[in-house]
Design an enzyme around this catalytic site. Sequence first.
Site, short mmCIF file in Angstrom:
data_model
loop_
_atom_site.label_atom_id
_atom_site.label_comp_id
_atom_site.label_asym_id
_atom_site.label_seq_id
_atom_site.Cartn_x
_atom_site.Cartn_y
_atom_site.Cartn_z
CB CYS A 99 -0.85 -0.05 1.17
SG CYS A 99 -1.67 1.34 1.63
CB CYS A 103 -4.92 6.26 -3.36
SG CYS A 103 -3.57 4.99 -3.56
CB THR A 190 -3.80 4.50 4.93
OG1 THR A 190 -4.68 3.04 5.27
CG2 THR A 190 -2.75 4.19 3.73
CD GLU A 255 -2.76 0.84 7.48
OE1 GLU A 255 -1.98 -0.11 7.81
OE2 GLU A 255 -3.20 1.17 6.27
CG HIS A 290 -10.12 4.44 -0.67
ND1 HIS A 290 -8.85 5.33 -1.21
CD2 HIS A 290 -9.86 3.91 0.46
CE1 HIS A 290 -7.78 4.57 -0.41
NE2 HIS A 290 -8.47 3.92 0.41
CE1 TYR A 294 -8.42 0.57 -0.80
CE2 TYR A 294 -8.93 -1.84 -0.18
CZ TYR A 294 -8.57 -0.38 0.31
OH TYR A 294 -8.19 -0.20 1.43
CB CYS A 297 -3.67 -0.09 -5.23
SG CYS A 297 -4.83 -0.72 -3.63
CD GLU A 443 -4.96 -0.94 2.98
OE1 GLU A 443 -4.22 -1.51 2.52
OE2 GLU A 443 -4.99 0.11 3.41
#
Length: 478
Positions: A99, A103, A190, A255, A290, A294, A297, A443
């Site tokens: 990650c 973003c 994050t 995180e 978001h 995903y 990413c 996640e």
Amino acid sequence: MISTVEDYAASLRALRRRVYAMGERIEDITSHPLTRPSFLAVAQTYELARDAQHAHLFLAESPILGSKVNRFTHIHCSTADLVAKVKMLRLLGQVTGCCFQRCVGMDALNALYSVTYDIDVAMGTRYHRRFVDFLQKVQRENLVCGGAMTDPKGDRGLRPSQQTDPDLYLHVVDKNADGMVVRGAKCHQTGTLNAHEIIVMPTAAMGPEEQAYAVSFAVPTDAPGLTYVLGRQPSDTRKLEGWPIDVGSAYGGHEVLVVFQDVFVPWERVFLFGEHQFAGVLVERFAAYHRQSYGGCKVGVGDVIVGAAALAAEIHGVDRASHVRDKLVEMVHLNETMYACGLACSSEGWRTPSGAYMVDVLLANVCKLNVTRLTYEIARLAEDLAGGLLVTMPSQADLEHPEIGPLVRKYLSARVNAETRMRVLRLIEFLTTGPGGAAYRTESMHGAGSPQTQRVMIGRQAQWEKKKELAKRLACIT
Ligand code: SF4
Ligand code: FE
């Protein structure tokens, strides 16, 4: 303006922040072994943007500045922008295998751009102008923004205003002519230690009795009153041991728990203040962007996992076996299914009244709901192909030991030497059950909202009546 990785590191070192990890204060997150991998991952968002080969993905023409900006600070002006975002995130996932954190802020900027516009039209407020002023600074200086949404929530059976401790949802506790004061916390945030600014949004739709909780704003990450506590990840102390093979990857995510102890926010940085009717749409737009992310990413990380699993099969001499090829093909099929969803919700994007482009909300939720499941299946197949040695290998210290090292090298060699085999298996371990597994699996499950939130959105967007009408017509029911 931050341009190079060195500029970026210097900008983070200049921030004076109260950061704790494992009970100890951290001063420089760019060099501390627990946080450096995550800094290096975000640094790639600057590094790749400097590469002419990737400019079409990483740079975008900003109508707000009238010049090119890093796409992570850009407001999507077309469906082509939305598609480019997904492709950029896939590439970053391939390069970092983790990650890369930036973003969240991009998605928060885009959600607030259109929602502040809508609030102003409906309520006669002036949030959009304020927000654009903030956005200009972010674009001009090429800043990293964290996006903060998830409150601790306390007893989830109670509304924010019913909690015994009102701070379990971030809320306004005071205001004066210059600004407001907020108290509360945001959980599992994050990449916030790698950010210059935090953009705070409400955690859920709010009712009329929850105006103090219907608040959105931006503060620098070194604003007085902020405390950060780093979250643990599986096998994280390996980063402190200094054996690169055992860590498995140079990059990582992080995180933090971010605590706001009476943080002052000047009015020019407040983008929602009590207009509770807009909290829900802000959450919905941020979440949809978001959930689209995903589909890029996690697919990029999936490419690395597929590659590592294929290498493991080769190393073990089973790459020609038909059941092994079947499993590898299945992994690709699952990975590209998520990508297809990321591209689909982008291509079906639509223009909001502000001019910013929004993703198709139904397809973005379908994308993320697939991610909650397909990543687990890809990780399962990778572990299947890797074999049990994945979690029984000795350490690099044993490999390099003068007496037992030759034994380990002899008995762990396969088609390749023991060290090469260990490197590939440690990478798979990192990506599936180690620190990277926290990002690739857990996640994927809970980031951008847990699966049930996607089911709720899919149920709302499903157009049940239209579908029933289609069935009735063909069944000749009037
Ligand atoms: Fe970006 Fe993916 Fe990390 Fe979210 S999980 S911040 S979309 S890399
Ligand atoms: Fe995430």
